[in-house]
Design a protein around this motif. Structure first.
Motif, mmCIF file in Angstrom:
data_model
loop_
_atom_site.group_PDB
_atom_site.id
_atom_site.type_symbol
_atom_site.label_atom_id
_atom_site.label_comp_id
_atom_site.label_asym_id
_atom_site.label_seq_id
_atom_site.Cartn_x
_atom_site.Cartn_y
_atom_site.Cartn_z
ATOM 1 N N LYS A 172 33.260 -2.834 38.627
ATOM 2 C CA LYS A 172 33.275 -1.953 37.457
ATOM 3 C C LYS A 172 32.103 -0.981 37.506
ATOM 4 C CE LYS A 172 35.401 -4.833 33.889
ATOM 5 N NZ LYS A 172 35.135 -5.512 32.605
ATOM 6 N N ALA A 173 30.937 -1.507 37.868
ATOM 7 C CA ALA A 173 29.747 -0.660 37.948
ATOM 8 C C ALA A 173 29.911 0.411 39.025
ATOM 9 C CB ALA A 173 28.512 -1.514 38.219
ATOM 10 N N LEU A 174 30.490 0.038 40.168
ATOM 11 C CA LEU A 174 30.737 1.020 41.226
ATOM 12 C C LEU A 174 31.698 2.109 40.756
ATOM 13 C CD1 LEU A 174 31.077 -1.207 44.436
ATOM 14 C CD2 LEU A 174 29.310 0.489 43.975
ATOM 15 N N CYS A 175 32.732 1.714 40.040
ATOM 16 C CA CYS A 175 33.702 2.687 39.511
ATOM 17 C C CYS A 175 33.031 3.631 38.528
ATOM 18 C CB CYS A 175 34.874 1.975 38.835
ATOM 19 S SG CYS A 175 35.994 1.148 39.977
ATOM 20 N N ARG A 176 32.248 3.068 37.623
ATOM 21 C CA ARG A 176 31.558 3.908 36.637
ATOM 22 C C ARG A 176 30.605 4.892 37.311
ATOM 23 N NH1 ARG A 176 31.211 -1.080 33.019
ATOM 24 N NH2 ARG A 176 32.856 -0.669 31.505
ATOM 25 N N ALA A 177 29.875 4.401 38.308
ATOM 26 C CA ALA A 177 28.931 5.277 39.016
ATOM 27 C C ALA A 177 29.674 6.401 39.734
ATOM 28 C CB ALA A 177 28.106 4.456 40.011
ATOM 29 N N PHE A 178 30.804 6.083 40.358
ATOM 30 C CA PHE A 178 31.588 7.099 41.054
ATOM 31 C C PHE A 178 32.121 8.138 40.077
ATOM 32 C CE2 PHE A 178 35.635 8.681 42.820
ATOM 33 C CZ PHE A 178 35.165 9.230 44.008
ATOM 34 N N ILE A 179 32.627 7.670 38.941
ATOM 35 C CA ILE A 179 33.162 8.584 37.920
ATOM 36 C C ILE A 179 32.049 9.479 37.377
ATOM 37 C CG2 ILE A 179 34.155 8.687 35.596
ATOM 38 C CD1 ILE A 179 35.755 6.118 36.402
ATOM 39 N N LYS A 180 30.901 8.885 37.130
ATOM 40 C CA LYS A 180 29.767 9.658 36.609
ATOM 41 C C LYS A 180 29.330 10.720 37.616
ATOM 42 C CE LYS A 180 25.240 9.081 34.505
ATOM 43 N NZ LYS A 180 24.197 8.126 34.122
ATOM 44 N N LYS A 181 29.300 10.345 38.887
ATOM 45 C CA LYS A 181 28.881 11.269 39.952
ATOM 46 C C LYS A 181 29.861 12.438 40.091
ATOM 47 C CE LYS A 181 28.210 11.333 44.956
ATOM 48 N NZ LYS A 181 28.309 10.541 46.173
ATOM 49 N N LYS A 182 31.156 12.137 40.039
ATOM 50 C CA LYS A 182 32.178 13.165 40.248
ATOM 51 C C LYS A 182 32.562 13.906 38.965
ATOM 52 C CE LYS A 182 33.008 12.642 44.635
ATOM 53 N NZ LYS A 182 32.864 13.685 45.609
ATOM 54 N N ASP A 201 41.632 8.328 43.812
ATOM 55 C CA ASP A 201 40.273 8.536 44.305
ATOM 56 C C ASP A 201 39.468 7.236 44.218
ATOM 57 O OD1 ASP A 201 40.787 11.253 44.685
ATOM 58 O OD2 ASP A 201 39.905 11.844 42.754
ATOM 59 N N LEU A 202 39.559 6.591 43.066
ATOM 60 C CA LEU A 202 38.828 5.329 42.878
ATOM 61 C C LEU A 202 39.284 4.271 43.870
ATOM 62 C CD1 LEU A 202 38.572 4.906 39.010
ATOM 63 C CD2 LEU A 202 36.689 5.071 40.626
ATOM 64 N N VAL A 203 40.587 4.125 44.008
ATOM 65 C CA VAL A 203 41.124 3.119 44.929
ATOM 66 C C VAL A 203 40.650 3.396 46.348
ATOM 67 C CG1 VAL A 203 43.251 2.232 45.982
ATOM 68 C CG2 VAL A 203 43.114 2.537 43.504
ATOM 69 N N HIS A 204 40.698 4.645 46.750
ATOM 70 C CA HIS A 204 40.305 5.024 48.111
ATOM 71 C C HIS A 204 38.828 4.715 48.381
ATOM 72 C CE1 HIS A 204 40.422 7.236 51.870
ATOM 73 N NE2 HIS A 204 39.364 7.913 51.480
ATOM 74 N N VAL A 205 37.982 4.955 47.408
ATOM 75 C CA VAL A 205 36.544 4.759 47.596
ATOM 76 C C VAL A 205 36.124 3.307 47.388
ATOM 77 C CG1 VAL A 205 34.289 5.338 46.606
ATOM 78 C CG2 VAL A 205 35.957 7.136 47.022
ATOM 79 N N ILE A 206 36.669 2.650 46.379
ATOM 80 C CA ILE A 206 36.195 1.329 45.980
ATOM 81 C C ILE A 206 36.824 0.193 46.797
ATOM 82 C CG2 ILE A 206 36.005 -0.291 44.036
ATOM 83 C CD1 ILE A 206 34.214 2.255 43.832
ATOM 84 N N THR A 207 38.070 0.330 47.206
ATOM 85 C CA THR A 207 38.760 -0.762 47.903
ATOM 86 C C THR A 207 38.007 -1.282 49.126
ATOM 87 O OG1 THR A 207 40.921 -0.109 47.058
ATOM 88 C CG2 THR A 207 40.904 -1.453 49.049
ATOM 89 N N PRO A 208 37.575 -0.415 50.047
ATOM 90 C CA PRO A 208 36.843 -0.960 51.200
ATOM 91 C C PRO A 208 35.559 -1.700 50.799
ATOM 92 C CG PRO A 208 37.456 1.331 51.584
ATOM 93 C CD PRO A 208 37.774 1.031 50.159
#
Length: 111
Positions: A58-68, A77-84
């Motif tokens: 969840k924290a990784l998703c929030r950080a990615f959303i905040k950054k973008k 986008d989230l699935v592509h970045v967070i899944t690995p």
């Protein structure tokens, strides 16, 4: 390509991969039909919550959303970045426990 009259053609890597996929499909069907797949998924959910993995994702998703920027991020986008990152960060003891449960199921299903 001509094959020798004396021996059958050598199987290529694609043939082996298809056999592996078929075995994987059979196992998946057996797990689903027996209800074991759902039990394993529930166990996985519990273990991931217990170890804090879910909160970390969840924290990784929030950080990615905040950054973008919230309007510039899609679920894809989230699935592509967070899944690995998510797959790589599952603790080894959880993987080992699930693998052991699958092995136990397969042994009991074979008898």
């Amino acid at each position: 390509m001509r094959h020798s009259v004396n021996r059958p053609p050598t199987p290529d890597a694609r043939d082996e991969q298809q056999k592996d996929t078929t075995l994987e499909e059979i196992i998946n069907i057996k797990l689903s039909e027996s209800g074991e797949k759902e039990r394993l998924m529930e166990l996985l959910r519990e273990r991931l919550m217990e170890c804090g993995w879910k909160d970390e994702m969840k924290a990784l998703c929030r950080a990615f959303i905040k950054k973008k920027g919230g309007d510039n991020v899609t679920v894809d986008d989230l699935v592509h970045v967070i899944t690995p990152k998510g797959r790589a960060s599952i603790p080894d003891p959880i993987k080992a426990e699930l693998l052991q449960r699958i092995r136990t199921f397969l042994v009991s299903a074979a008898h």
